[in-house]
Motif scaffolding. Structure first.
Motif, PDB file in Angstrom:
ATOM      1  N   UNK A  31     -10.902  10.908   9.108  1.00  0.00           N
ATOM      2  CA  UNK A  31     -10.167   9.952  10.009  1.00  0.00           C
ATOM      3  C   UNK A  31     -10.189   8.453   9.615  1.00  0.00           C
ATOM      4  N   UNK A  32     -11.364   7.924   9.012  1.00  0.00           N
ATOM      5  CA  UNK A  32     -11.461   6.490   8.586  1.00  0.00           C
ATOM      6  C   UNK A  32     -10.482   6.311   7.563  1.00  0.00           C
ATOM      7  N   UNK A  33     -10.228   7.354   6.800  1.00  0.00           N
ATOM      8  CA  UNK A  33      -9.477   7.179   5.569  1.00  0.00           C
ATOM      9  C   UNK A  33      -8.172   7.928   5.540  1.00  0.00           C
ATOM     10  N   UNK A  34      -7.588   8.117   6.581  1.00  0.00           N
ATOM     11  CA  UNK A  34      -6.411   9.092   6.849  1.00  0.00           C
ATOM     12  C   UNK A  34      -5.417   8.186   5.846  1.00  0.00           C
ATOM     13  N   UNK A  35      -5.039   6.901   6.057  1.00  0.00           N
ATOM     14  CA  UNK A  35      -4.133   6.309   5.382  1.00  0.00           C
ATOM     15  C   UNK A  35      -4.463   6.298   3.892  1.00  0.00           C
ATOM     16  N   UNK A  36      -5.248   5.822   3.426  1.00  0.00           N
ATOM     17  CA  UNK A  36      -5.330   5.722   1.961  1.00  0.00           C
ATOM     18  C   UNK A  36      -5.672   7.192   1.355  1.00  0.00           C
ATOM     19  N   UNK A  37      -6.436   8.023   1.723  1.00  0.00           N
ATOM     20  CA  UNK A  37      -6.659   9.227   1.094  1.00  0.00           C
ATOM     21  C   UNK A  37      -5.255  10.487   1.390  1.00  0.00           C
ATOM     22  N   UNK A  38      -4.772  10.247   2.536  1.00  0.00           N
ATOM     23  CA  UNK A  38      -3.861  11.186   2.812  1.00  0.00           C
ATOM     24  C   UNK A  38      -2.462  10.724   3.054  1.00  0.00           C
ATOM     25  N   UNK A  39      -2.113   9.910   3.968  1.00  0.00           N
ATOM     26  CA  UNK A  39      -0.726   9.632   4.138  1.00  0.00           C
ATOM     27  C   UNK A  39       0.075   8.644   2.961  1.00  0.00           C
ATOM     28  N   UNK A  40      -0.798   7.677   2.371  1.00  0.00           N
ATOM     29  CA  UNK A  40      -0.349   7.092   1.457  1.00  0.00           C
ATOM     30  C   UNK A  40      -0.152   7.752   0.260  1.00  0.00           C
ATOM     31  N   UNK A  41      -1.147   8.598  -0.202  1.00  0.00           N
ATOM     32  CA  UNK A  41      -1.238   9.439  -1.138  1.00  0.00           C
ATOM     33  C   UNK A  41      -0.212  10.370  -1.505  1.00  0.00           C
ATOM     34  N   UNK A  42       0.254  10.887  -0.187  1.00  0.00           N
ATOM     35  CA  UNK A  42       1.418  11.804  -0.205  1.00  0.00           C
ATOM     36  C   UNK A  42       2.781  11.231  -0.300  1.00  0.00           C
ATOM     37  N   UNK A  43       2.832  10.015   0.405  1.00  0.00           N
ATOM     38  CA  UNK A  43       4.083   9.455   0.468  1.00  0.00           C
ATOM     39  C   UNK A  43       4.587   9.064  -0.897  1.00  0.00           C
ATOM     40  N   UNK A  44       3.855   8.564  -2.002  1.00  0.00           N
ATOM     41  CA  UNK A  44       4.385   8.205  -3.130  1.00  0.00           C
ATOM     42  C   UNK A  44       5.075   9.518  -3.734  1.00  0.00           C
ATOM     43  N   UNK A  45       4.559  10.520  -3.458  1.00  0.00           N
ATOM     44  CA  UNK A  45       5.392  11.569  -4.206  1.00  0.00           C
ATOM     45  C   UNK A  45       6.778  11.823  -3.973  1.00  0.00           C
ATOM     46  N   UNK A  46       7.351  11.051  -2.750  1.00  0.00           N
ATOM     47  CA  UNK A  46       8.677  10.897  -2.589  1.00  0.00           C
ATOM     48  C   UNK A  46       9.613  10.114  -3.585  1.00  0.00           C
ATOM     49  N   UNK A  47       8.538   9.260  -4.287  1.00  0.00           N
ATOM     50  CA  UNK A  47       9.338   8.522  -5.478  1.00  0.00           C
ATOM     51  C   UNK A  47       9.850   9.459  -6.679  1.00  0.00           C
ATOM     52  N   UNK A  48       9.445  10.722  -6.623  1.00  0.00           N
ATOM     53  CA  UNK A  48       9.716  11.835  -7.691  1.00  0.00           C
ATOM     54  C   UNK A  48      10.773  12.640  -7.283  1.00  0.00           C
ATOM     55  N   UNK A  49      11.107  12.595  -6.187  1.00  0.00           N
ATOM     56  CA  UNK A  49      12.300  13.541  -5.615  1.00  0.00           C
ATOM     57  C   UNK A  49      13.689  13.150  -5.478  1.00  0.00           C
TER      58      UNK A  49
END
Length: 222
Positions: A31-49
């Motif tokens: 929970x304390x690292x949801x943004x860094x480890x999960x949300x932002x980590x996944x969000x940048x994949x959109x740049x390759x789609x």
């Protein structure tokens, strides 16, 4: 990174931190690292789609990266594929609450869709070793499609260990978000057309599996 979609991303973060933890989809230590480890980590994949692509997220779990991609990129048509009922129930509740009309939730295994569904991009995160993952994902790719498998430091090693020939002709290790997040995301991109030419799709994957009961939900099937 999410621009005007930030409130939707924050709402999804709340789902993960609360119901996601209670239902065992996310560990409380995450929970304390949801943004860094999960949300932002996944969000940048959109740049390759590509724009307007159809995306299948295999083994979607709590919706990473599939829900994040749908939140950041409303132009994408996303199908979340997950075999476990408790996870698909969670995913459907999230999709409904966030009003992600372009998202479909499918309860089932990737191989059960072989021969019936095709997508421009097939994503995954922490699902299986690359060889097994590609056997599940490549048959789901459209003729000009691609697999985007999120991997960690082992990406190059897994790619080198594939039993199929000429890996460098079909697959590339991508570093995503280097100028956006502290720890960039590593993904393996496999060009489906070239992989098929090289015989990477095992013959067993091309056979349609025995049918089993599946639960399909969604607001906008495609």
């Amino acid at each position: 990174m999410f621009a005007s979609r930030l409130p939707v991303a924050e709402r999804y973060a709340d789902w993960l931190a609360e119901a996601g933890v209670v239902r065992g989809l996310i560990g409380p230590r995450e929970v304390p690292r949801l943004w860094e480890r999960h949300l932002l980590n996944c969000a940048v994949v959109a740049d390759a789609i590509p724009q307007g692509a159809s995306v299948a997220d295999v083994g979607s779990g709590a919706g990473l990266p599939g829900v994040v991609l749908a939140v950041r990129r409303p132009d994408l048509r996303v199908t979340l594929i997950e075999p476990l009922l408790r996870r698909t129930t969670f995913l459907q509740e999230v999709v409904d609450d966030l009003a992600l009309d372009q998202v479909e939730v499918v309860r089932g295994r990737a191989e059960e869709l072989h021969g019936t569904r095709r997508f421009d991009v097939v994503t995954s995160r922490a699902v299986a070793p690359l060889e097994r993952l590609l056997a599940w994902c490549l048959p789901l790719c459209a003729p000009a499609g691609a697999v985007l498998a999120m991997k960690g430091a082992s990406a190059s090693e897994e790619l080198a260990g594939l039993p199929w020939p000429r890996a460098d002709e079909a697959a590339t290790v991508l570093t995503l978000g280097a100028d956006q997040i502290v720890v960039p995301t590593t993904a393996v991109r496999v060009d489906a057309a070239r992989a098929r030419e090289l015989g990477w799709v095992p013959s067993r994957s091309s056979r349609r599996p025995r049918p089993r009961s599946t639960q399909r939900k969604g607001r906008r099937p495609h």
